[in-house]
Scaffold this active site. Sequence first.
Site, short mmCIF file in Angstrom:
data_model
loop_
_atom_site.label_atom_id
_atom_site.label_comp_id
_atom_site.label_asym_id
_atom_site.label_seq_id
_atom_site.Cartn_x
_atom_site.Cartn_y
_atom_site.Cartn_z
N TYR A 73 0.99 -1.18 0.04
CA TYR A 73 -0.17 0.05 0.10
C TYR A 73 0.80 1.29 0.10
O TYR A 73 0.38 2.24 -0.80
CB TYR A 73 -0.97 -0.01 1.24
CG TYR A 73 -1.95 0.92 1.07
CD1 TYR A 73 -3.05 0.79 0.73
CD2 TYR A 73 -1.59 2.50 1.57
CE1 TYR A 73 -4.04 1.87 0.49
CE2 TYR A 73 -2.58 3.39 1.45
CZ TYR A 73 -3.79 3.24 0.95
OH TYR A 73 -4.81 4.15 0.74
N PHE A 125 -8.05 22.39 -23.95
CA PHE A 125 -8.28 20.92 -24.00
C PHE A 125 -9.59 20.72 -23.05
O PHE A 125 -9.64 21.17 -21.85
CB PHE A 125 -7.12 20.15 -23.50
CG PHE A 125 -7.23 18.95 -23.90
CD1 PHE A 125 -7.40 18.24 -25.21
CD2 PHE A 125 -7.69 17.76 -22.64
CE1 PHE A 125 -8.11 17.00 -25.36
CE2 PHE A 125 -7.91 16.55 -23.09
CZ PHE A 125 -7.93 15.93 -24.54
N THR A 126 -10.32 19.73 -23.36
CA THR A 126 -11.47 19.40 -22.77
C THR A 126 -11.37 19.25 -21.44
O THR A 126 -12.32 19.81 -20.56
CB THR A 126 -12.14 18.05 -23.44
OG1 THR A 126 -11.12 17.14 -23.38
CG2 THR A 126 -12.57 18.38 -24.81
N ASP A 216 1.34 21.30 -20.05
CA ASP A 216 0.78 20.02 -20.18
C ASP A 216 1.74 19.13 -20.86
O ASP A 216 1.80 19.33 -22.28
CB ASP A 216 -0.62 20.24 -21.00
CG ASP A 216 -1.38 18.89 -21.18
OD1 ASP A 216 -0.70 17.79 -21.05
OD2 ASP A 216 -2.35 19.01 -21.45
N LYS A 259 -0.26 8.55 -23.45
CA LYS A 259 0.12 8.97 -24.55
C LYS A 259 1.56 8.78 -24.66
O LYS A 259 1.98 7.67 -24.90
CB LYS A 259 -0.29 10.47 -24.80
CG LYS A 259 -1.62 10.66 -25.16
CD LYS A 259 -2.62 10.76 -23.55
CE LYS A 259 -3.84 11.19 -23.95
NZ LYS A 259 -4.80 11.30 -22.79
N ARG A 383 -13.72 16.18 -33.23
CA ARG A 383 -13.01 17.24 -32.59
C ARG A 383 -13.33 18.55 -33.20
O ARG A 383 -12.66 19.36 -33.81
CB ARG A 383 -11.35 17.05 -32.67
CG ARG A 383 -11.04 16.00 -32.01
CD ARG A 383 -10.46 15.89 -30.64
NE ARG A 383 -11.62 15.84 -29.48
CZ ARG A 383 -11.39 15.38 -28.34
NH1 ARG A 383 -10.32 15.08 -27.82
NH2 ARG A 383 -12.24 15.72 -27.67
N PHE A 450 -19.05 15.04 -25.45
CA PHE A 450 -18.52 14.13 -26.64
C PHE A 450 -18.51 12.74 -26.25
O PHE A 450 -18.50 11.95 -27.17
CB PHE A 450 -17.31 14.83 -27.14
CG PHE A 450 -16.23 14.81 -26.16
CD1 PHE A 450 -16.03 15.82 -25.31
CD2 PHE A 450 -15.23 13.52 -26.03
CE1 PHE A 450 -14.93 15.90 -24.19
CE2 PHE A 450 -14.21 13.82 -25.43
CZ PHE A 450 -14.08 14.73 -24.49
#
Length: 482
Positions: A73, A125-126, A216, A259, A383, A450
Amino acid sequence: MRHRSWAEPWKIKVVEPIRMTTRAERERHIREAGFNTFLIKSEDVYIDLLTDSGTSAMSDRQWAGMMMGDEAYAGSRNYYNLERSVREIYGYEELIPTHQGRGAEHLLSKLLIKPGDHVPGNMYFTTTRLHQELAGGTFHDVIIDEAHDPASEHPFKGNVDLKKLDALVQQVGADKVPYICVAVTVNLAGGQPVSLANLRAVAEYCRPRGIKVMLDATRAVENSWFIQQREPEMRDRTVAEILRMTCDLTDGATMSGKKDSLVNIGGWLGLRDSAIAAKAQNLVVVYEGLHTYGGLAGRDLEAMAIGIRESVEEEYIRSRIGQVYYLGERLQEAGVPIVTPIGGHAVFLDAAAMLPHIPRDQFPAQALAAALYVESGVRAMERGAVSAGRDPVTGENRYPKLELVRLTIPRRVYTQAHMDVVTESVISLFEDRKLVHGLRFAYEPEYLRFFQARFEPVGAPVVLESGAHAGASVDRHFVLNS
Ligand code: PM9
């Protein structure tokens, strides 16, 4: 010199079968999915270009690392391995793991934004913007104008416009701007890079004013490759060096490891300021899990620790973006309108240019993505206006200049032959584009619509009546009536 082909710096050890469906089946699937490609079952997709997020193929080294998961843990050794990777490759001393990128965005927004604050960024960005808004902030787009023009050939379309940034700071006051979020590359502009010179100028502007620069870093490795290729003084630097130079200009970063870092799950918040990091470590236990696992299993932390190191290998990144370029260039040769220059993680179809007969309030990109699936079994993502959502103050639909369909290439997953099939599918749809009709909402969720929205056809027919396509054996004449 004679042209020599390049190939991926890996060979395939494990394969996952995929299945082609018939057009009649796909017609049923898209209808059942409310014309939203997010709601199609993966097993009904032939080539899945929905996203590059969490869809990478991991290496044998990463899978071996998974077996070394320390599932304690607290204080798992894999956490310390990840910390070492982030410190060495990205250069952030303080690491707070999160289950994925938006977990880090949530923590950062809660920690730094006060109600009434303003947060500039190089295009929205969303998930990033939503977390900023939920924390009481207002997002402001300060990207250069070229980013909103799909045909502009600007080599760094992701750059921040310093004049726009200064105008905002003058208007609201620097004390109302806790940080600027600079995304590298810029997803919704078409995977477009930011130059190192631009980021340096942003940092020089922000630092004396007490405005933090938050990166980001989701696709910062891909951004570094573009800097190496396009910024002449960086030509002899490695991607790893450029990545480090990029991060060194910033105060911290949010990261979706799903990514660039070649993993199926994971993210982190990286910081330099130990006082803010202590607050983030306290907050992460509320929302994600203990500060040494942040919602991830030890094995996931290990896969990311290894993936980070693999992601900056020169041969890998060259072939990764090379594959995106291969697809983009084939489509350009066929006259299909795409966002230029070709981006790092995806080829973006210009749906507004392809479907001028569909008004914006009938969501041409959503209709095009649905039609591509019916045509070929290739799954892409809208998009455009659907992704942009509604203005939180007026409740009106936001209509960004770009109305795009994203063909997103997972890392190390598909071959050149898959790209050829995608090319043929898109060209076939392009030839039949007049047969694509618009959509309207049948169900619209409140947040990030979306993902879960459902649509219904406006008029009839909705998508295709004919056309050659990848599944040549299927019925070529069908109509989707409303
Ligand atoms: N991007 C993408 O498909 C997955 C979710 S949206 C369909 O492009 C940036 C630049 C991203 C991103 C996710 C996130 C959030 C932050 N910044 O998905 O929460 O492209 O790991 O990351 C997606 P998570």
